[in-house]
Motif scaffolding. Structure first.
Motif: not given
Length: 292
Positions: A86-106
């Motif tokens: 569960a922790r790794r799944i949550r970390n993967d989700f947070d990582r994907s959300e962070h990548i999406a935020m960086l892409a939109s900001t760029s």
């Protein structure tokens, strides 16, 4: 003579030749043939005892002969990092959300810079060192240094400090050269996508497939092009500064960057604004020094 160094009796040798047991031993036993055939069979137990090079060779030969490996294969231990918790799944989700935020900001930052004519020449991935240099140029307090590199474009370094030191210059050279090298690799990647007809206007695609750049490479100092493509050696800037030094092209004098432990200012070393420097081998101008 036997193994104890004694002479053998001729009568004993004659009796051994007439012995029926010796005659039976001379005959080829079927059990010996079966044991010999079984010893040539490749098994997983034998593979486990072999070194890595002989193991790969035996597997390659068995695959070419279309032979099956006998025995029971041991199951590989599962990597605990591959177990979906569960922790790794949550970390993967947070990582994907962070990548999406960086892409939109760029993407938003690129649109803002393109809308303003005065800021259109500033790249959207500008580093803090480059940004501080642009601000210092606007305020009229910048120190511009041109660094020539063998086989590469001239590097323009803008220092925002009022009295920059040689250590600050070397740090700015490392940061700006790596940023420009990474930017050039990204441009090559986007140009390759456009040449292949792949739509690359999505920043999410660029963010999912980032360009891998070494922390510092030999190409940042001198051209490392061999056989039509770049061979980048993964070395540190500490190693590069130990092998290369700076030469003032205007005065044709090498710069002692180890003076006062790197705290010497550029004016003390005879480097003025808009000066041109060049990378040179340290052994040629400073002599071979003992590495501490």
């Amino acid at each position: 003579m036997d193994r104890y160094g004694r002479e053998r009796s001729p009568h004993r040798e004659r009796r051994r030749e007439r012995s029926p047991y010796r005659e039976r031993r001379r005959e080829r036993s079927p059990h010996r043939e079966s044991r010999r055939n079984s010893s040539n069979v490749l098994t997983y137990k034998k593979l486990k005892k072999m070194p890595l090079n002989l193991r790969k060779k035996a597997l390659r030969e068995a695959r070419n002969r279309h032979e099956t490996i006998q025995g029971k294969r041991l199951k590989r231990k599962r990597n605990p990092q591959e177990v979906p918790t569960a922790r790794r799944i949550r970390n993967d989700f947070d990582r994907s959300e962070h990548i999406a935020m960086l892409a939109s900001t760029s993407q938003e930052l690129r649109r803002i810079l393109q809308d303003f004519e005065t800021l259109s020449d500033i790249p959207h991935d500008i580093t803090p060192t480059e940004l501080q240099g642009e601000i210092a140029i606007a305020e009229g307090q910048a120190t511009t240094i041109h660094v020539q590199r063998d086989g590469l474009s001239t590097l323009t370094v803008v220092l925002h400090q009022r009295e920059p030191t040689i250590a600050q210059l070397k740090r700015a050279i490392a940061l700006i050269s790596r940023a420009q090298h990474k930017r050039r690799q990204r441009e090559r990647y986007e140009e390759r996508l456009r040449r292949r007809g792949i739509a690359d206007d999505s920043d999410d695609r660029r963010q999912r497939q980032p360009v891998v750049v070494a922390s510092s490479t030999g190409e940042l100092v001198h051209s490392a092009q061999r056989n039509g493509h770049d061979h980048r050696a993964f070395v540190s800037w500490r190693f590069l500064w130990r092998c290369f030094g700076l030469l003032n092209v205007d005065t044709n004098q090498p710069i002692d960057d180890r003076r006062s432990g790197g705290r010497a200012t550029l004016k003390e070393l005879g480097i003025e604004n808009a000066a041109t420097l060049k990378f040179v081998h340290r052994v040629k101008y400073f002599g071979r020094q003992r590495q501490s």
